[in-house]
Structures are given as C-alpha cells and as structure tokens.
Design an enzyme around this catalytic site. Structure first.
Site, PDB file in Angstrom:
ATOM      1  N   GLU A  62       0.827  -1.213   0.000  1.00 33.92           N
ATOM      2  CA  GLU A  62       0.000   0.000   0.000  1.00 33.92           C
ATOM      3  C   GLU A  62       0.859   1.260   0.000  1.00 33.92           C
ATOM      4  OE1 GLU A  62      -3.608  -1.859   2.700  1.00 33.92           O
ATOM      5  OE2 GLU A  62      -1.809  -1.099   3.666  1.00 33.92           O
ATOM      6  N   ASP A 233      -7.678  -5.346   8.574  1.00 34.66           N
ATOM      7  CA  ASP A 233      -7.336  -4.083   7.918  1.00 34.66           C
ATOM      8  C   ASP A 233      -7.218  -4.211   6.407  1.00 34.66           C
ATOM      9  OD1 ASP A 233      -5.061  -5.599   7.900  1.00 34.66           O
ATOM     10  OD2 ASP A 233      -3.738  -4.098   8.791  1.00 34.66           O
TER      11      ASP A 233
HETATM   12  N1  LIG Z   1      -4.690  -1.049  12.048  1.00 36.26           N
HETATM   13  C1  LIG Z   1      -3.431  -0.711  11.840  1.00 36.26           C
HETATM   14  O1  LIG Z   1      -3.103   0.453  11.772  1.00 36.26           O
HETATM   15  C2  LIG Z   1      -2.395  -1.800  11.780  1.00 36.26           C
HETATM   16  C3  LIG Z   1      -1.045  -1.481  11.870  1.00 36.26           C
HETATM   17  C4  LIG Z   1      -0.114  -2.510  11.887  1.00 36.26           C
HETATM   18  C5  LIG Z   1      -0.537  -3.827  11.750  1.00 36.26           C
HETATM   19  N2  LIG Z   1      -1.862  -4.091  11.610  1.00 36.26           N
HETATM   20  C6  LIG Z   1      -2.347  -5.472  11.482  1.00 36.26           C
HETATM   21  O2  LIG Z   1      -2.211  -6.066  12.760  1.00 36.26           O
HETATM   22  C7  LIG Z   1      -2.059  -7.476  12.577  1.00 36.26           C
HETATM   23  C8  LIG Z   1      -0.933  -7.979  13.445  1.00 36.26           C
HETATM   24  O3  LIG Z   1       0.292  -7.447  12.970  1.00 36.26           O
HETATM   25  P1  LIG Z   1       1.668  -7.998  13.558  1.00 36.26           P
HETATM   26  O4  LIG Z   1       2.736  -7.196  12.918  1.00 36.26           O
HETATM   27  O5  LIG Z   1       1.588  -8.069  15.045  1.00 36.26           O
HETATM   28  O6  LIG Z   1       1.642  -9.493  12.955  1.00 36.26           O
HETATM   29  P2  LIG Z   1       2.414 -10.783  13.479  1.00 36.26           P
HETATM   30  O7  LIG Z   1       2.355 -11.777  12.373  1.00 36.26           O
HETATM   31  O8  LIG Z   1       3.739 -10.417  14.051  1.00 36.26           O
HETATM   32  O9  LIG Z   1       1.513 -11.306  14.721  1.00 36.26           O
HETATM   33  C9  LIG Z   1       0.217 -11.791  14.553  1.00 36.26           C
HETATM   34  C10 LIG Z   1      -0.054 -12.807  15.658  1.00 36.26           C
HETATM   35  O10 LIG Z   1      -1.434 -13.193  15.575  1.00 36.26           O
HETATM   36  C11 LIG Z   1      -1.498 -14.564  15.972  1.00 36.26           C
HETATM   37  N3  LIG Z   1      -2.773 -15.124  15.540  1.00 36.26           N
HETATM   38  C12 LIG Z   1      -3.165 -15.436  14.277  1.00 36.26           C
HETATM   39  N4  LIG Z   1      -4.429 -15.949  14.304  1.00 36.26           N
HETATM   40  C13 LIG Z   1      -4.824 -15.929  15.602  1.00 36.26           C
HETATM   41  C14 LIG Z   1      -6.014 -16.317  16.259  1.00 36.26           C
HETATM   42  N5  LIG Z   1      -7.038 -16.834  15.598  1.00 36.26           N
HETATM   43  N6  LIG Z   1      -6.092 -16.136  17.614  1.00 36.26           N
HETATM   44  C15 LIG Z   1      -5.053 -15.623  18.326  1.00 36.26           C
HETATM   45  N7  LIG Z   1      -3.883 -15.245  17.736  1.00 36.26           N
HETATM   46  C16 LIG Z   1      -3.774 -15.397  16.395  1.00 36.26           C
HETATM   47  C17 LIG Z   1      -0.260 -15.175  15.329  1.00 36.26           C
HETATM   48  O11 LIG Z   1       0.104 -16.420  15.929  1.00 36.26           O
HETATM   49  C18 LIG Z   1       0.791 -14.082  15.554  1.00 36.26           C
HETATM   50  O12 LIG Z   1       1.520 -14.285  16.743  1.00 36.26           O
HETATM   51  C19 LIG Z   1      -1.845  -7.704  11.084  1.00 36.26           C
HETATM   52  O13 LIG Z   1      -3.035  -8.206  10.547  1.00 36.26           O
HETATM   53  C20 LIG Z   1      -1.535  -6.337  10.550  1.00 36.26           C
HETATM   54  O14 LIG Z   1      -1.935  -6.188   9.205  1.00 36.26           O
HETATM   55  C21 LIG Z   1      -2.805  -3.115  11.632  1.00 36.26           C
END
Ligand SMILES: NC(=O)c1ccc[n+]([C@@H]2O[C@H](COP(=O)([O-])OP(=O)(O)OC[C@H]3O[C@@H](n4cnc5c(N)ncnc54)[C@H](O)[C@@H]3O)[C@@H](O)[C@H]2O)c1
Length: 347
Positions: A62, A233
């Site tokens: 993005e 997101d």
């Molecule tokens: N809204 C925003 O501004 C914003 C900003 C950054 C990241 N994000 C989103 O946040 C999310 C997390 O990002 P991250 O960098 O921490 O990712 P990451 O991959 O480091 O961590 C995600 C975690 O979620 C866990 N997980 C997956 N499915 C699960 C479930 N059903 N129940 C419990 N845990 C589960 C995984 O095991 C992993 O530890 C991503 O989807 C990312 O796109 C959003």
C-alpha cells in the site's frame, strides 16, 4: 540537521531504535499520541484519500499519501501474514516527509518500528475517548510484532496495568510476556480468547490472517467493553463476528477507507459510524455510559504516519541519529543537469 538542500536526512532502523530508546518508549508514545491527536483536530484541512492498495493472494502493498498544504507525506507499507514462516516481518514500512512549497523531501525514514508505535499511540488516543476512564485491564489477542507496543501505549496514555494475553501460538505469548517483564504490568497468559477477555474492560485484537476470522464471538463481549480491533485491515480480512458490530458504537479513522478495509466491510455501506476526529473534536459522542460497547475499527490512516514522521523530524535535531542522504540532484546551474553528469565523468 543538514543545511544543504540536496541532502535528505535518513533515519535507519538502527537510528530509529536509538532515538526511541534515547527518548524513552513510553514518553515517545505519549508525545506521539499528542501529535496524532493534534493532527486529528486539524482533520478538515488535510488533503485525504483512501490508500492505494495492490493486493495479491499472499498479502498487500500500500501507498498512503496525505498533505496539510505545507507538508506532504507518504508511507510504503506491506501486510503479508505468511511472511513470518520465512523469517520475515508481516508488516514493514518506510516513509517520506516533503515540503509542499518546493516539493523537496525533508526526511526519509524507516517506518516498521514507527508504524507499530503510531498504531499503538492511535489506539490509545481512541481509547482515551471511548473506554471507561477507570479501565485498567486489557486483553490482547494476537501477541505478535504489534502487541508490546499496544500494551505500553495503553499503559502510558490510559494507565492500563493488567494484561491478559492470548495467541494461538503459545511461543508468541511467552515472547510478549518476557519482553514486558519488569515494565509495571501484571500479566496473565491465557489458553483461549474466551479466557483472555474475562474481566478485561478493553479488548485489543491484533491477529494476522488473510481471511474472515472470528477471533471474538458475540457472547464473549459484555456491556461496557471497549474493543480496539487492529488486525482486520484489508478486504476479506476481519476479526470480529458481525453481531458484535451491531451491538457497538463504531468509531473509524476515515470512513471511505474503513468501509473497504475494516470490520465494517461486514455491514451495509451506509451503516452509521463516527470518525475519530469528530469524537476528538466533540462533534460525535465518545463514551456515553457505563454499559455501552465501543469499537475502534482501526485500519491505519495516512494522517497517523504524517504525525509520526513530523514527530521524528522534530526530535532529530542535535541527536545525530540520521544519515545524510545524497538523494537529490543539485547542479550549480539548475538547468545544467546534463552538464553535471558530464563533469562527473571527468572527475
Ligand atoms: N490497524 C493498523 O493500523 C495496523 C497497523 C499494523 C498492523 N496491523 C495489522 O495487525 C495485525 C498484526 O500485525 P503484527 O505485525 O503483530 O503481525 P504478526 O504476524 O507479528 O503477529 C500476529 C499474531 O497473531 C497470531 N494469531 C493469528 N491468528 C490468531 C487467532 N485466531 N487467535 C489468536 N492469535 C492469532 C499469530 O500467531 C501471531 O503471533 C496484522 O493483521 C496487521 O496487518 C494493523
């Protein structure tokens, strides 16, 4: 800061880490939250657009541009949930701040760490207006890269002291617990999302999976809870059961973008939601009573990156925590770009 116009300060990952640690993580989050709130108060003057997304089966890339008429910024960010299996980050980013009047860049920065900080600071700003003032216990479901930043922002801005952690991967919860040890939290590692939400007044979902997931079911969310839904997101990527949305007062960053990317993609296109800037400005209600369920449907909006880059720029002076980048051509005579090239051959 460099005084030559063609030299652009570049903040590397190493320098960003040193800057955050030099300022202090919690102070950084509180001050960044202040910049974000101040920019949301100026919401109407910004030239805004939903981000430009390029989707693939593995994830999304993005571009997020915005301008306030004096400063322009953009961020390049990806979201690839499967990256972790190959030892890569799910989310990485870099971004640029530029002077609108000359068009010249004034700062180039890593934004992987900065995105985690600004996402957490934004969540905390929203919760300040939406969660019960006495909420001191938060569940964090999804204990990956973003989780500790979320915990510390809620501690620094709202005084959250008790954490209930859950991740499908127990190693992630242990990592989170280890990293946050000694930082003033009482931490409970939970075996299910159901257990994690017990007694939590704030529930943060920050999981990564490119699908319509149901991290929270309707019966798991009681009266008075504030939901901070961060992980859903992207189109086709959500975390909450639709019935929870129907019981919640929903606040989003920028409705045209969130209707495509957020939890509310599950609702009709005209379903009523408020934007965060309206709540901050007192034009839309925040928390009205103790029983209300509030939902911050976070997807991440360009203004938060603009605030974060602006904050970093303001902190850099005198720190030396940047590299001068020879990024812009600067011939002695502006029209003699070709001559500059020829002279380089002779040199
Ligand atoms: N809204 C925003 O501004 C914003 C900003 C950054 C990241 N994000 C989103 O946040 C999310 C997390 O990002 P991250 O960098 O921490 O990712 P990451 O991959 O480091 O961590 C995600 C975690 O979620 C866990 N997980 C997956 N499915 C699960 C479930 N059903 N129940 C419990 N845990 C589960 C995984 O095991 C992993 O530890 C991503 O989807 C990312 O796109 C959003």
């Amino acid at each position: 800061m460099p005084d030559k116009l063609n030299i652009v300060p570049f903040v590397s990952v190493d320098h960003m880490m040193k800057l955050v640690l030099h300022i202090g993580i919690e102070r950084f989050l509180v001050e960044l939250a202040g910049y974000i709130e101040a920019d949301f108060r100026r919401w109407e003057i910004f030239d805004k657009s939903p981000r430009v997304a390029s989707h693939s089966s593995e994830g999304v890339i993005e571009l997020m541009p915005i301008s306030d008429g004096d400063i322009y910024s953009f961020k390049y960010v990806n979201g690839h949930p499967r990256n972790r299996r190959e030892g890569r980050q799910t989310v990485t980013a870099f971004g640029l701040l530029a002077d609108v009047h000359s068009g010249y860049p004034v700062l180039l920065s890593e934004m992987t760490i900065l995105t985690a900080l600004r996402t957490a600071a934004t969540s905390a700003v929203a919760a300040k207006h939406l969660a019960s003032a006495d909420a001191d216990c938060m569940a964090i479901i999804g204990n990956g890269a973003q989780a500790e930043f979320q915990a510390l922002a809620f501690k620094a801005v709202l005084g959250v002291r008790r954490l209930r952690l859950y991740d499908i991967d127990h190693a992630a919860t242990e990592k989170c617990r280890r990293n946050l040890a000694g930082m003033g939290f009482e931490i409970t590692a939970c075996n299910s999302a159901e257990e994690a939400v017990e007694g939590a007044r704030i529930v943060t979902t920050v999981t990564a999976d490119k699908q319509k997931a149901t991290i929270l079911n309707d019966n798991m969310i009681g009266a008075g809870v504030h939901l901070n839904a961060v992980g859903g997101d992207c189109p086709g990527k959500t975390e909450l059961h639709r019935d929870i949305l129907l019981r919640s007062d929903i606040v989003v960053e920028y409705a045209p973008q969130t209707r495509i990317e957020g939890e509310i993609q599950q609702l009709a296109a005209d379903y009523p939601v408020s934007e965060l800037w309206q709540v901050i400005a007192g034009l839309a209600p925040g928390r009205r009573n103790a029983d209300q369920i509030t939902l911050f449907d976070s997807v991440g909006f360009a203004i938060e990156d603009f605030s974060a880059l602006r904050y970093v720029r303001d902190q850099l002076a005198g720190t030396g925590l940047y590299e001068p980048l020879d990024m812009l051509a600067d011939p002695d005579e502006p029209r003699d770009l070709f001559g500059m090239l020829l002279r380089a051959q002779l040199a």
